[in-house]
Design an enzyme around this catalytic site. Structure first.
Site, PDB file in Angstrom:
ATOM      1  N   CYS A  34       1.691  10.848 -15.204  1.00  0.00           N
ATOM      2  CA  CYS A  34       2.926  10.361 -15.816  1.00  0.00           C
ATOM      3  C   CYS A  34       3.016  10.763 -17.278  1.00  0.00           C
ATOM      4  O   CYS A  34       4.097  10.703 -17.871  1.00  0.00           O
ATOM      5  CB  CYS A  34       3.027   8.851 -15.672  1.00  0.00           C
ATOM      6  SG  CYS A  34       1.488   7.979 -15.945  1.00  0.00           S
ATOM      7  N   GLU A  56       7.176   1.530 -14.314  1.00  0.00           N
ATOM      8  CA  GLU A  56       6.940   2.778 -15.041  1.00  0.00           C
ATOM      9  C   GLU A  56       7.539   3.881 -14.181  1.00  0.00           C
ATOM     10  O   GLU A  56       7.175   4.030 -13.013  1.00  0.00           O
ATOM     11  CB  GLU A  56       5.452   3.010 -15.248  1.00  0.00           C
ATOM     12  CG  GLU A  56       5.151   4.276 -16.012  1.00  0.00           C
ATOM     13  CD  GLU A  56       3.726   4.732 -15.819  1.00  0.00           C
ATOM     14  OE1 GLU A  56       3.532   5.947 -15.611  1.00  0.00           O
ATOM     15  OE2 GLU A  56       2.810   3.897 -15.850  1.00  0.00           O
ATOM     16  N   ALA A 101       0.833  -1.200   0.000  1.00  0.00           N
ATOM     17  CA  ALA A 101       0.000   0.000   0.000  1.00  0.00           C
ATOM     18  C   ALA A 101       0.870   1.253   0.000  1.00  0.00           C
ATOM     19  O   ALA A 101       1.878   1.326   0.712  1.00  0.00           O
ATOM     20  CB  ALA A 101      -0.915   0.001   1.212  1.00  0.00           C
ATOM     21  N   HIS A 102       0.470   2.262  -0.787  1.00  0.00           N
ATOM     22  CA  HIS A 102       1.203   3.527  -0.801  1.00  0.00           C
ATOM     23  C   HIS A 102       0.887   4.311   0.464  1.00  0.00           C
ATOM     24  O   HIS A 102      -0.268   4.381   0.905  1.00  0.00           O
ATOM     25  CB  HIS A 102       0.829   4.344  -2.036  1.00  0.00           C
ATOM     26  CG  HIS A 102       1.760   5.491  -2.276  1.00  0.00           C
ATOM     27  ND1 HIS A 102       1.649   6.693  -1.610  1.00  0.00           N
ATOM     28  CD2 HIS A 102       2.836   5.601  -3.104  1.00  0.00           C
ATOM     29  CE1 HIS A 102       2.624   7.497  -2.024  1.00  0.00           C
ATOM     30  NE2 HIS A 102       3.343   6.866  -2.923  1.00  0.00           N
TER      31      HIS A 102
END
Length: 526
Positions: free
Chosen positions: A301, A264, A186-187
């Protein structure tokens, strides 16, 4: 909506072995929210990875239809998350309600998209070469190839998309579709959001009879290394900074059994303004480009961080118009204090560089991000100065004026790998600059004509990837159904009886029934 427990999700159970906790924060005020999340211990990381490993042989053996049922159930659970959930996400991220509603729809939509892919069946990539017993000088055996899931996948949540690139986001959806259980990290920027979404995934797993360890989630800082190095983990999905992605790649490569990392990481997404377009619609281009630069406070992004044009009076007028429009844009709250600090540091580097001039934007101060516009000497690109290759994550862009078409080509050749590149032009431009497409195909994953890169459609044809440092592996994508390829590998079965073949390789499978021409299958003739 269930109350927040702050416990780790391991093997279908909640776990809180350690006493250390971390807090979630209100993104607008910077104050702690009344939730404490238990930092995963090494024991819990090990348990989560082992739970995923135990689930793998059971889960990958399920039919594609069963896995599709699971993904559809996750989508239904996500759609059922109501207004209180949306308010929670907004509080943790400072993103507006409309954005979160759209992102929730995208997240459930991509689950359903992968479910459709599973039911379609072509994701197995079945290849069949039937036996040729009479071939001379040697007979050929019956050879059949299909693809299976790699094994347990570690997925790291992204900061800028709390739903679509996080707990039940694209990497999780692709891994689950491939038959790979997931251990999700989890961020720290939206842990309450992560818990609610994890609850939805677990409810869907229980509803559809999935093995207990098919989805696991852990909290905390510094847990990534132990997760990536765990012997049970067979691949990694990551969306974040270049530094973070490189660190994970290095960890994965240093293992006794190296594993792939699909990261990414960094992209400045150049926008190339062609001659005729500026002559006929410079003002509208400036307005549209500005909107793309500041969209979501530049926290995409695919945000356009570099604008190139050939020297002309029209390009000079365009720069003035873009500066005027951008100077009128209000400051915005970023996802969290750490993102704001990174933005401030990026701006400071630009201000300090002798080859870069500040064109527009209020002085960066306070708790909100001020949109900014800079101009850079083209020599910085031609000499591959890292200042123009580095992403500044936030609402800013850099304009570069080139002297000629030849110098434009040279400048584009000097760029590192990107997620996107955009060509803005008229028909006359595209006829004159046709060779740019061939050049850009070697540099980026997606080329846009007369559009802007912010906004990524989730569909079969989308490519959200690109050469390094945009991603760690240019052969994949993190958006669209092709994303499943990252978490699968081919297996060949030789001379297997029909009864022992997986359904994907049986002659009776409709996808494998090939039209015969002169007694030879179409595939064999080819």
């Amino acid at each position: 909506m269930p109350e927040i427990t702050g416990y780790n999700f391991i093997g279908g159970q909640r776990s809180a072995i350690g006493s250390r906790t971390v807090k979630s924060v209100d993104a607008r005020t910077g104050k702690d929210l009344p939730f404490a999340f238990h930092q995963a211990t090494l024991e819990e990381i090990d348990s989560a990875a082992l739970a995923a490993a135990a689930a793998y042989p059971v889960y990958r053996s399920l039919s594609a239809a069963r896995r599709a049922e699971f993904l559809d159930a996750i989508a239904d659970q996500l759609d059922a998350l109501g207004d209180d959930f949306v308010a929670q996400v907004c509080q943790e991220t400072a993103l507006p309600t409309a954005r979160i509603l759209g992102e929730r729809g995208r997240t459930s939509g991509q689950m359903r998209l992968f479910a459709k892919l599973l039911r379609r069946g072509d994701f197995y990539g079945a290849r069949i070469d039937r036996a040729l017993p009479d071939r001379q000088p040697l007979p050929r055996p019956d050879l059949r190839q299909y693809r299976i899931g790699l094994g347990p996948v570690a997925v790291f949540g992204a900061s800028n998309f709390p739903l679509a690139f996080s707990t039940a986001g694209g990497d999780t959806a692709a891994a689950l579709a491939a038959g790979c259980p997931v251990v999700f990290k989890a961020h720290s920027g939206h842990m309450a959001t992560a818990e609610h979404v994890a609850n939805a995934v677990i409810q869907a797993a229980e509803q559809t009879g999935m093995p207990a360890g098919v989805f696991n989630m852990i909290y905390g800082s510094g847990v990534g290394e132990a997760l990536v190095k765990h012997a049970s983990i067979q691949a990694v999905g990551f969306t974040g900074s270049l530094m973070g992605g490189r660190a994970l790649c290095d960890m994965a490569a240093a293992r006794d059994q190296p594993i792939p990392v699909f990261a990414e990481m960094s992209s400045i997404n150049p926008v190339i303004l062609l001659t005729h377009a500026l002559k006929v619609r410079a003002a509208s281009i400036a307005n549209e480009l500005c909107a793309s630069v500041i969209q979501g406070c530049g926290q995409f992004c695919t945000s356009p961080g570099l604008v190139l044009g050939i020297r002309s009076s029209e390009f000079s007028a365009f720069k003035l118009r873009l500066a005027a429009v951008l100077a009128d844009q209000p400051a915005q709250t970023m996802l969290n204090a750490g993102t704001l600090r990174s933005y401030e540091q990026g701006l400071a580097r630009l201000h300090a560089h002798p080859g870069i001039n500040h064109l527009a934007g209020n002085s960066q101060q306070g708790t909100e991000a001020q949109p900014q516009l800079f101009a850079a000497d083209v020599q910085l690109l031609l000499e591959q100065d890292e200042i123009l290759q580095e992403e500044v994550f936030g609402p800013t862009t850099i304009v570069v004026e080139v002297e000629s078409e030849a110098q434009l080509t040279a400048a584009l050749n000097s760029l590192h790998g990107q997620l996107t590149a955009t060509l803005i032009g008229e028909n006359e431009d595209f006829e004159h600059f046709g060779e740019l497409t061939t050049l850009l195909e070697h540099k980026v994953g997606r080329i846009l004509f007369n559009g802007y890169p912010t906004g990524v459609e989730v569909c079969d044809a989308m490519v959200h990837g690109g050469p390094y440092p945009a991603t760690s592996d240019a052969r994949g994508t993190s958006v669209g159904t092709l994303a499943i390829d990252r978490f699968m590998r081919p297996v060949c079965l030789q001379n297997y009886p029909e009864s022992l073949l997986p359904d994907a390789l049986k002659d009776a499978n409709p996808l494998n029934i090939m039209r015969l021409v002169d007694g030879v299958s179409t595939r064999d003739k080819i």
